[in-house]
Motif scaffolding. Structure first.
Motif, PDB file in Angstrom:
ATOM      1  N   LYS A 109      23.575   4.885 -38.629  1.00  0.00           N
ATOM      2  CA  LYS A 109      22.724   6.150 -38.802  1.00  0.00           C
ATOM      3  C   LYS A 109      22.932   6.817 -37.337  1.00  0.00           C
ATOM      4  CE  LYS A 109      21.263  10.272 -41.252  1.00  0.00           C
ATOM      5  NZ  LYS A 109      20.312  10.949 -42.155  1.00  0.00           N
ATOM      6  N   ALA A 110      24.048   7.933 -36.600  1.00  0.00           N
ATOM      7  CA  ALA A 110      23.334   7.953 -35.392  1.00  0.00           C
ATOM      8  C   ALA A 110      23.694   6.988 -33.949  1.00  0.00           C
ATOM      9  CB  ALA A 110      21.390   8.670 -35.481  1.00  0.00           C
ATOM     10  N   ALA A 111      24.193   5.926 -34.472  1.00  0.00           N
ATOM     11  CA  ALA A 111      24.483   5.226 -33.319  1.00  0.00           C
ATOM     12  C   ALA A 111      25.259   6.476 -32.187  1.00  0.00           C
ATOM     13  CB  ALA A 111      25.885   3.980 -34.051  1.00  0.00           C
ATOM     14  N   ALA A 112      25.810   6.802 -32.513  1.00  0.00           N
ATOM     15  CA  ALA A 112      26.706   7.971 -31.625  1.00  0.00           C
ATOM     16  C   ALA A 112      25.373   8.440 -30.390  1.00  0.00           C
ATOM     17  CB  ALA A 112      27.508   8.615 -32.240  1.00  0.00           C
ATOM     18  N   GLN A 113      24.890   8.785 -31.139  1.00  0.00           N
ATOM     19  CA  GLN A 113      23.590   9.448 -30.194  1.00  0.00           C
ATOM     20  C   GLN A 113      22.608   8.447 -29.412  1.00  0.00           C
ATOM     21  OE1 GLN A 113      24.053  10.316 -33.237  1.00  0.00           O
ATOM     22  NE2 GLN A 113      23.320  11.768 -34.022  1.00  0.00           N
ATOM     23  N   MET A 114      22.993   7.239 -30.057  1.00  0.00           N
ATOM     24  CA  MET A 114      21.712   6.459 -29.303  1.00  0.00           C
ATOM     25  C   MET A 114      22.402   5.496 -28.324  1.00  0.00           C
ATOM     26  SD  MET A 114      19.001   5.569 -30.035  1.00  0.00           S
ATOM     27  CE  MET A 114      18.588   4.693 -29.551  1.00  0.00           C
ATOM     28  N   ARG A 115      23.395   5.818 -27.909  1.00  0.00           N
ATOM     29  CA  ARG A 115      24.494   4.847 -26.849  1.00  0.00           C
ATOM     30  C   ARG A 115      23.825   5.575 -25.755  1.00  0.00           C
ATOM     31  NH1 ARG A 115      30.716   3.129 -26.477  1.00  0.00           N
ATOM     32  NH2 ARG A 115      30.727   1.774 -28.379  1.00  0.00           N
ATOM     33  N   PRO A 116      23.883   6.882 -25.414  1.00  0.00           N
ATOM     34  CA  PRO A 116      23.804   6.929 -23.926  1.00  0.00           C
ATOM     35  C   PRO A 116      22.099   7.248 -23.724  1.00  0.00           C
ATOM     36  CG  PRO A 116      23.902   9.250 -25.337  1.00  0.00           C
ATOM     37  CD  PRO A 116      24.314   7.889 -26.112  1.00  0.00           C
ATOM     38  N   LEU A 117      20.992   7.325 -24.954  1.00  0.00           N
ATOM     39  CA  LEU A 117      19.528   6.429 -25.262  1.00  0.00           C
ATOM     40  C   LEU A 117      19.571   4.685 -24.657  1.00  0.00           C
ATOM     41  CD1 LEU A 117      18.765   8.722 -27.873  1.00  0.00           C
ATOM     42  CD2 LEU A 117      18.418   9.652 -25.180  1.00  0.00           C
ATOM     43  N   LEU A 118      20.298   4.017 -25.092  1.00  0.00           N
ATOM     44  CA  LEU A 118      19.990   3.367 -24.487  1.00  0.00           C
ATOM     45  C   LEU A 118      20.616   2.763 -23.411  1.00  0.00           C
ATOM     46  CD1 LEU A 118      21.062   1.233 -28.233  1.00  0.00           C
ATOM     47  CD2 LEU A 118      19.014   0.901 -26.782  1.00  0.00           C
ATOM     48  N   ARG A 119      21.909   2.989 -23.076  1.00  0.00           N
ATOM     49  CA  ARG A 119      22.240   2.966 -21.317  1.00  0.00           C
ATOM     50  C   ARG A 119      21.273   3.462 -21.158  1.00  0.00           C
ATOM     51  NH1 ARG A 119      25.374   5.101 -17.371  1.00  0.00           N
ATOM     52  NH2 ARG A 119      26.779   4.120 -16.809  1.00  0.00           N
ATOM     53  N   SER A 120      20.604   4.259 -20.413  1.00  0.00           N
ATOM     54  CA  SER A 120      19.215   5.310 -19.464  1.00  0.00           C
ATOM     55  C   SER A 120      18.801   4.190 -19.954  1.00  0.00           C
ATOM     56  CB  SER A 120      19.253   6.498 -20.733  1.00  0.00           C
ATOM     57  OG  SER A 120      18.139   7.161 -19.735  1.00  0.00           O
ATOM     58  N   GLU A 121      18.176   3.654 -20.399  1.00  0.00           N
ATOM     59  CA  GLU A 121      16.784   2.745 -20.629  1.00  0.00           C
ATOM     60  C   GLU A 121      17.408   1.527 -19.910  1.00  0.00           C
ATOM     61  OE1 GLU A 121      12.735   2.268 -21.145  1.00  0.00           O
ATOM     62  OE2 GLU A 121      13.758   4.459 -21.827  1.00  0.00           O
ATOM     63  N   ALA A 122      18.502   0.962 -20.485  1.00  0.00           N
ATOM     64  CA  ALA A 122      19.121   0.027 -19.965  1.00  0.00           C
ATOM     65  C   ALA A 122      18.889  -0.017 -17.978  1.00  0.00           C
ATOM     66  CB  ALA A 122      20.442  -0.557 -20.038  1.00  0.00           C
ATOM     67  N   LEU A 123      19.630   1.388 -17.851  1.00  0.00           N
ATOM     68  CA  LEU A 123      19.550   1.458 -16.261  1.00  0.00           C
ATOM     69  C   LEU A 123      17.899   1.261 -15.526  1.00  0.00           C
ATOM     70  CD1 LEU A 123      22.500   3.776 -16.636  1.00  0.00           C
ATOM     71  CD2 LEU A 123      22.488   1.936 -15.352  1.00  0.00           C
ATOM     72  N   GLN A 124      16.877   1.771 -16.154  1.00  0.00           N
ATOM     73  CA  GLN A 124      15.422   1.649 -16.063  1.00  0.00           C
ATOM     74  C   GLN A 124      15.360  -0.114 -16.511  1.00  0.00           C
ATOM     75  OE1 GLN A 124      13.475   5.599 -16.640  1.00  0.00           O
ATOM     76  NE2 GLN A 124      15.026   6.079 -18.353  1.00  0.00           N
ATOM     77  N   GLY A 125      15.583  -0.804 -16.786  1.00  0.00           N
ATOM     78  CA  GLY A 125      15.470  -1.582 -16.691  1.00  0.00           C
ATOM     79  C   GLY A 125      15.096  -2.616 -17.654  1.00  0.00           C
ATOM     80  N   SER A 126      15.221  -2.071 -19.429  1.00  0.00           N
ATOM     81  CA  SER A 126      15.337  -2.553 -20.394  1.00  0.00           C
ATOM     82  C   SER A 126      16.196  -3.966 -20.195  1.00  0.00           C
ATOM     83  CB  SER A 126      15.084  -1.444 -22.179  1.00  0.00           C
ATOM     84  OG  SER A 126      14.825  -2.566 -22.943  1.00  0.00           O
TER      85      SER A 126
END
Length: 416
Positions: A88-105
């Protein structure tokens, strides 16, 4: 020479007899068993690990969706542990994960790659997924390195690059590296898309890293041999060093080969290999020794019998099962031998072996004239089902509810 390419693990000796039993329940149980063979193409984590990861996902998802970066990283770790599964909410998590990945996670990069790879929460994009795996791997995330290596080794969304795959795997501990290489090799032998030469390359690299013979490579070698000219000879060549390192599957396959060669010297080799595998408590080794017992002559048959009797007396369920099968279904079975056979099966069943409990239940059900035997069979089905035997669980349902405690009491009463 016996063809390894056509070899399939022999069905249990007792099961062969039971398939001919008149009982409707017996036929139903075995028919159900055929439907249990399901080929899985997505890696599945152990149940305990998956359950813990799902709890982590559920607990952190609300905060992650509100923008809590710590929660986003926890969700990322949960996604990696669960594997490629929609939530559930995988679509909403996509941009959040991408943003966090760009910040080094690195965990977020790995999780985002999984969502892209499998199209979870949005469209599939395997090519982009590989780059995110590589990004996570470059930050030291071993899981991301392995995912990226798999993508480059298979050309999964990116141009195949074996050198790049090896570079990514070089960062991974050797035991994990060998398992990932084996996974790559198996993937390269997917039906309809077989690439034997490349699969062999990865398999040989995997085996070279496996110093203790623990890698389950024997089955992969068998599949490769089936696609090659002179595959039987090749397989012997590959399996021998694996068996010498103590790889139990390789030892069993070699033993089966010598067993089916049909000569007494070859059967003696098979027995030695089965003895070796039995030392690792492999049930197939005991079943192999039981088969040899019916076709060999003294002194080899005496040696096998002594070994099995010693192990049976020590409480080894597989030894009792082998002897029980031998006595019950031997070519010259007598009333006395049947009695011995049932005693051995009952010993293994009482010791808690679910497979023996199930087989013994089917034998007892075959006696349509004895209702007490049917009650005992029902009890063994319940106990076998409690031990994880799915066929027994299906069969037990036909009798109605019976608790495990009551089943144990029935077995104990029958024993006394």
């Amino acid at each position: 020479m016996v063809s390894f390419s056509k070899f399939q693990a022999a069905p249990p000796m007792l099961s062969q007899r039971l398939r001919r039993a008149p009982s409707t329940l017996v036929r139903t149980a075995f028919a159900f068993g055929l439907g249990l063979a399901i080929a899985l193409t997505i890696p599945v984590p152990p149940p305990a690990l998956a359950a813990g990861a799902e709890t982590m996902l559920r607990q952190n998802l609300p905060a992650a969706l509100r923008g809590d970066r710590v929660a986003v990283r926890e969700v990322a770790r949960a996604i990696v542990r669960i594997g490629p599964r929609s939530f559930k909410a995988a679509a909403q998590m996509r941009p959040l994960l991408r943003s966090e990945a760009l910040q080094g996670s690195s965990a977020a990069a790995n999780a985002y790659g999984i969502l892209l790879q499998y199209g979870i929460g949005g469209p599939k994009n395997p090519k982009e997924a590989a780059s995110w795996y590589a990004k996570g791997g470059a930050s030291g995330n071993l899981s991301a390195s392995k995912n990226a290596a798999l993508a480059y080794a298979l050309g999964w969304g990116v141009q195949r690059n074996t050198k790049r795959a090896n570079q990514l795997l070089a960062k991974v501990p050797s035991d994990q590296r060998s398992r990932k290489m084996l996974e790559i090799s198996k993937a390269l032998m997917h039906p309809g898309r077989e690439e034997p030469e490349l699969a062999l390359y990865w398999l040989e690299r995997a085996v070279s890293l496996d110093k203790n013979g623990q890698l389950n490579a024997a089955g992969a070698y068998r599949k490769l041999a089936g696609s090659m000219e002179n595959g039987d000879e090749k397989l012997l060549e590959w399996l021998q060093p694996l068996a010498e390192k103590g790889n139990v599957r390789a030892t069993i396959f070699l033993a089966r080969h010598y067993e089916e060669s049909g000569t007494e010297p070859a059967r003696a080799k098979a027995a030695d290999l089965y003895f070796q595998a039995a030392a690792a408590a492999d049930p197939d080794a005991y079943e192999g020794l039981g088969r040899l017992l019916t076709v060999t002559q003294p002194p080899l048959s005496d040696r096998i019998m002594t070994f099995l009797e010693d192990k049976a007396q020590a409480g080894v369920a597989s030894a009792n099962l082998a002897l029980g099968t031998h006595y019950l279904f031997g070519a010259t079975a007598t009333g006395e031998m049947r009695e011995k056979g049932m005693a051995h099966l009952e010993a293994a069943a009482r010791a808690g072996d679910p497979e023996t409990q199930y087989r013994l239940a089917l034998i007892l059900l075959g006696d349509a004239s004895d209702s007490k035997q049917h009650d005992l069979a029902r009890a063994y089905l319940v106990l076998s089902a409690a031990g994880g035997n799915k066929l027994a669980a299906q069969a037990a349902k036909q009798f109605g509810p019976l608790t495990v405690a009551d089943a144990r009491e029935i077995v104990e009463t029958a024993r006394n």
